[in-house]
Design a protein around this motif. Sequence first.
Motif, PDB file in Angstrom:
ATOM      1  N   LEU A   1       0.808  -1.228   0.000  1.00  0.00           N
ATOM      2  CA  LEU A   1       0.000   0.000   0.000  1.00  0.00           C
ATOM      3  C   LEU A   1       0.838   1.274   0.000  1.00  0.00           C
ATOM      4  O   LEU A   1       0.504   2.256  -0.656  1.00  0.00           O
ATOM      5  N   LYS A   2       1.941   1.222   0.735  1.00  0.00           N
ATOM      6  CA  LYS A   2       2.790   2.407   0.905  1.00  0.00           C
ATOM      7  C   LYS A   2       3.240   2.968  -0.435  1.00  0.00           C
ATOM      8  O   LYS A   2       3.431   4.179  -0.569  1.00  0.00           O
ATOM      9  N   SER A   3       3.466   2.064  -1.429  1.00  0.00           N
ATOM     10  CA  SER A   3       3.958   2.565  -2.706  1.00  0.00           C
ATOM     11  C   SER A   3       2.805   2.891  -3.656  1.00  0.00           C
ATOM     12  O   SER A   3       3.023   3.342  -4.772  1.00  0.00           O
ATOM     13  N   GLU A   4       1.572   2.643  -3.243  1.00  0.00           N
ATOM     14  CA  GLU A   4       0.434   2.806  -4.157  1.00  0.00           C
ATOM     15  C   GLU A   4      -0.385   4.080  -3.925  1.00  0.00           C
ATOM     16  O   GLU A   4      -1.148   4.488  -4.778  1.00  0.00           O
ATOM     17  N   TYR A   5      -0.248   4.666  -2.728  1.00  0.00           N
ATOM     18  CA  TYR A   5      -1.094   5.826  -2.415  1.00  0.00           C
ATOM     19  C   TYR A   5      -0.281   6.946  -1.780  1.00  0.00           C
ATOM     20  O   TYR A   5       0.803   6.713  -1.247  1.00  0.00           O
ATOM     21  N   SER A   6      -0.843   8.135  -1.797  1.00  0.00           N
ATOM     22  CA  SER A   6      -0.214   9.269  -1.115  1.00  0.00           C
ATOM     23  C   SER A   6      -0.376   9.058   0.395  1.00  0.00           C
ATOM     24  O   SER A   6      -1.300   8.354   0.831  1.00  0.00           O
ATOM     25  N   PRO A   7       0.509   9.666   1.220  1.00  0.00           N
ATOM     26  CA  PRO A   7       0.376   9.499   2.674  1.00  0.00           C
ATOM     27  C   PRO A   7      -1.021   9.860   3.171  1.00  0.00           C
ATOM     28  O   PRO A   7      -1.568   9.197   4.057  1.00  0.00           O
ATOM     29  N   GLN A   8      -1.622  10.896   2.579  1.00  0.00           N
ATOM     30  CA  GLN A   8      -2.954  11.314   3.020  1.00  0.00           C
ATOM     31  C   GLN A   8      -4.001  10.230   2.718  1.00  0.00           C
ATOM     32  O   GLN A   8      -4.863   9.928   3.541  1.00  0.00           O
ATOM     33  N   ASP A   9      -3.887   9.626   1.528  1.00  0.00           N
ATOM     34  CA  ASP A   9      -4.822   8.551   1.156  1.00  0.00           C
ATOM     35  C   ASP A   9      -4.653   7.352   2.083  1.00  0.00           C
ATOM     36  O   ASP A   9      -5.626   6.686   2.427  1.00  0.00           O
ATOM     37  N   ILE A  10      -3.402   7.084   2.456  1.00  0.00           N
ATOM     38  CA  ILE A  10      -3.166   5.936   3.352  1.00  0.00           C
ATOM     39  C   ILE A  10      -3.841   6.171   4.701  1.00  0.00           C
ATOM     40  O   ILE A  10      -4.490   5.290   5.255  1.00  0.00           O
ATOM     41  N   ILE A  11      -3.730   7.406   5.189  1.00  0.00           N
ATOM     42  CA  ILE A  11      -4.385   7.720   6.472  1.00  0.00           C
ATOM     43  C   ILE A  11      -5.895   7.481   6.346  1.00  0.00           C
ATOM     44  O   ILE A  11      -6.513   6.844   7.195  1.00  0.00           O
ATOM     45  N   SER A  12      -6.493   7.980   5.257  1.00  0.00           N
ATOM     46  CA  SER A  12      -7.963   7.799   5.141  1.00  0.00           C
ATOM     47  C   SER A  12      -8.325   6.322   5.011  1.00  0.00           C
ATOM     48  O   SER A  12      -9.312   5.875   5.600  1.00  0.00           O
TER      49      SER A  12
END
Length: 376
Positions: free
Chosen positions: A129-140
């Motif tokens: 996941l870490k390489s697939e989304y922006s940090p903000q998207d990961i938080i959501s």
Amino acid sequence: NYTVSFQSLSPGSPITSVVSGLTTHKLSKGLCKEGFSGARYCILYSYTFDARGISILALEEKHEYLWQRLALWASNPYLAHMPSSAMSRPSFAEVDVLGKGKGLAALRVIFPGEIVLAERPLILIDAQLKSEYSPQDIISLRRELSASLPQESHEYFMQLSGWHEHADPVDSRFDSNSFNINLGGEDTFHGLFPAVARLNHDCRPNLEYNWSEDTATMTLHAARRIEKDEELTISYVRGDFSSHQRQSRLKSTWGFDCACSLCSLPSYLQEESDNRLVILNDSLRMLDSNRLLPADKPAIAERLVHLVEMERLYTLLPESYAYAARAYAEIEDKHTALKYTTLAIEHGLRILGAEWKSWRELVELEEKLLKPNGRT
Ligand SMILES: C[S@@+](CC[C@H](N)C(=O)[O-])C[C@H]1O[C@@H](n2cnc3c(N)ncnc32)[C@H](O)[C@@H]1O
């Protein structure tokens, strides 16, 4: 016996019943989001799994495989539950530990090798996941994931410790409490195990944890005898790291200054321990290198066993005995080889459980050694 068609589970679809073993689970699909590479990650959750629910965030096409792995072991008798739910006779209780927040302590004497706790994850997140989304998207996504848990489990999760002061509260709880595990061959996941998450760190812990991909279970064995009221601990970092490496890793990842029995020793004793660890790691490297003459191996393996014992690195003991067994077998000293084979098997099964990778190889070695005139 799975009655669900995973393709038919669309986001927000009505709850679907899945029969696994003796248990009927209700599965739902939550939010799906496309990553940078175009891969689709979706949330899969069940409120009924292990009586406390589970939330998974993974590639959509992996959902079926993951669910099968998890559901297969739904009737595992060792499964632990959150302290608030019924658990037949736990050998530990949650306690407040001075300077460490909450922790777990033994309610009675626990014997070496006893299974103290075994549980499946409450939350599983694909590490990609870490390489697939922006940090903000990961938080959501992580927030959505924890919100997909049943209310009681969500509240329990939010009471876990998350030390990163300025980070998102959900994010910091994931980061402080999850384990990297393999599930589905090479696939790495971050797994959160709610009871295990209460275990504090000690550089010389009294519990050893083992993740089994086959049973999707994290199992904790007593690495030695544990006295009543003693705190139960695991090591968050490798025990054969030097004191400096251990302490800086603990500070940067978990935010505390280690004051365990080893780190509280006077500095000259810590140096002694660090020196032993250097020789211990050298011995391991030499035994793995294939550069040693057979005649030199037994002495180095004996030295390894001795250092591991002195350093109280109980988890390395089975493998050290195994090195000694192989070394003596190679020079045809059957008597000593058998002694170490037996020690390795006994300690390995006790501390590491049946998942221990060298177990079968050693049983075969023992059989060969026991054959009258049998050659190794
Ligand atoms: C996985 S949690 C362990 C349970 C935690 N104590 C709680 O109250 O939920 C990790 C956190 O516990 C604390 N901790 C764990 N081991 C510790 C230790 N040896 N000394 C001080 N704090 C420790 C740190 O705050 C760390 O970030």
